[in-house]
Design a protein around this motif. Sequence first.
Motif, PDB file in Angstrom:
ATOM      1  N   LYS A   1      -0.169   6.225  -6.816  1.00  0.00           N
ATOM      2  CA  LYS A   1      -1.029   7.398  -6.704  1.00  0.00           C
ATOM      3  C   LYS A   1      -1.623   7.647  -8.077  1.00  0.00           C
ATOM      4  O   LYS A   1      -1.032   7.275  -9.091  1.00  0.00           O
TER       5      LYS A   1
ATOM      6  N   GLN B   1      11.900   0.639  -0.721  1.00  0.00           N
ATOM      7  CA  GLN B   1      10.765   1.516  -1.004  1.00  0.00           C
ATOM      8  C   GLN B   1       9.460   0.729  -1.067  1.00  0.00           C
ATOM      9  O   GLN B   1       9.387  -0.338  -1.674  1.00  0.00           O
ATOM     10  N   GLU B   2       8.429   1.289  -0.468  1.00  0.00           N
ATOM     11  CA  GLU B   2       7.124   0.633  -0.458  1.00  0.00           C
ATOM     12  C   GLU B   2       6.460   0.676  -1.831  1.00  0.00           C
ATOM     13  O   GLU B   2       5.587  -0.120  -2.111  1.00  0.00           O
ATOM     14  N   SER B   3       6.840   1.597  -2.671  1.00  0.00           N
ATOM     15  CA  SER B   3       6.322   1.684  -4.030  1.00  0.00           C
ATOM     16  C   SER B   3       4.809   1.924  -4.087  1.00  0.00           C
ATOM     17  O   SER B   3       4.083   1.236  -4.790  1.00  0.00           O
ATOM     18  N   PRO B   4       4.330   2.909  -3.317  1.00  0.00           N
ATOM     19  CA  PRO B   4       2.892   3.165  -3.351  1.00  0.00           C
ATOM     20  C   PRO B   4       2.463   3.763  -4.682  1.00  0.00           C
ATOM     21  O   PRO B   4       3.233   4.445  -5.343  1.00  0.00           O
TER      22      PRO B   4
ATOM     23  N   ARG C   1       4.717  -1.443 -10.095  1.00  0.00           N
ATOM     24  CA  ARG C   1       4.575  -2.465  -9.060  1.00  0.00           C
ATOM     25  C   ARG C   1       5.962  -2.805  -8.547  1.00  0.00           C
ATOM     26  O   ARG C   1       6.961  -2.612  -9.235  1.00  0.00           O
ATOM     27  N   ARG C   2       6.014  -3.280  -7.308  1.00  0.00           N
ATOM     28  CA  ARG C   2       7.295  -3.658  -6.732  1.00  0.00           C
ATOM     29  C   ARG C   2       7.875  -4.829  -7.501  1.00  0.00           C
ATOM     30  O   ARG C   2       7.163  -5.744  -7.902  1.00  0.00           O
TER      31      ARG C   2
END
Length: 196
Positions: free
Chosen positions: A113, A108-111, A120-121
Amino acid sequence: MNVKPHTANLTEEQEDELAVLFPVLEQTGSHGLTLFIGNRVAAENPVLLQAKNITSTMNLAVNIEIAPLSLPDGTRVRRTHIGLIDGPGNTPEHLLAAAFAISGIVEQESPGKPHYPAHRRGNLLVHCRGGRSRSATAIALYLHMYHADRFETIEAAVDHVRRARGLDTTQPQPAMLEMARAACGMIAAFRRRDAF
């Protein structure tokens, strides 16, 4: 029996009162994360999780609910829960869902919003109550599915998890291992179908 020194002389009940956390695989996925196995107590310890850069946890115990948690630096731990029964009663599909979810969390990119909690990743902890059967089986299946170059068979993956976690051959439970073999059979059948 290959047991880590600080838990070697403890019963399962005594060990379940301690934070148990072991790395199983480093540099997994495209982000190079470390995959950990552990227990419920470790999953609820924000200082320990932050020290190991663990920002996501996956709970595989059907009988344990894990509360939301923030690390000391303010990072909200992302929690995933796929409840498995420790022993007979699960389906291979349920175990496959856990292995697929491990891959999803790792990739997962872990964006962020504005309406998401601060995150955070980081590394991933897969746990159940004790980290001996359900989580060990799901991690082994993930290793076999996504790192087949190192873990060609499910047995090789289980042996690796046993060594990393310090388990003897009584864990994971036989019903969990049988389910993992059935899941591998399902994967092989799908691959054969795709070959045509």
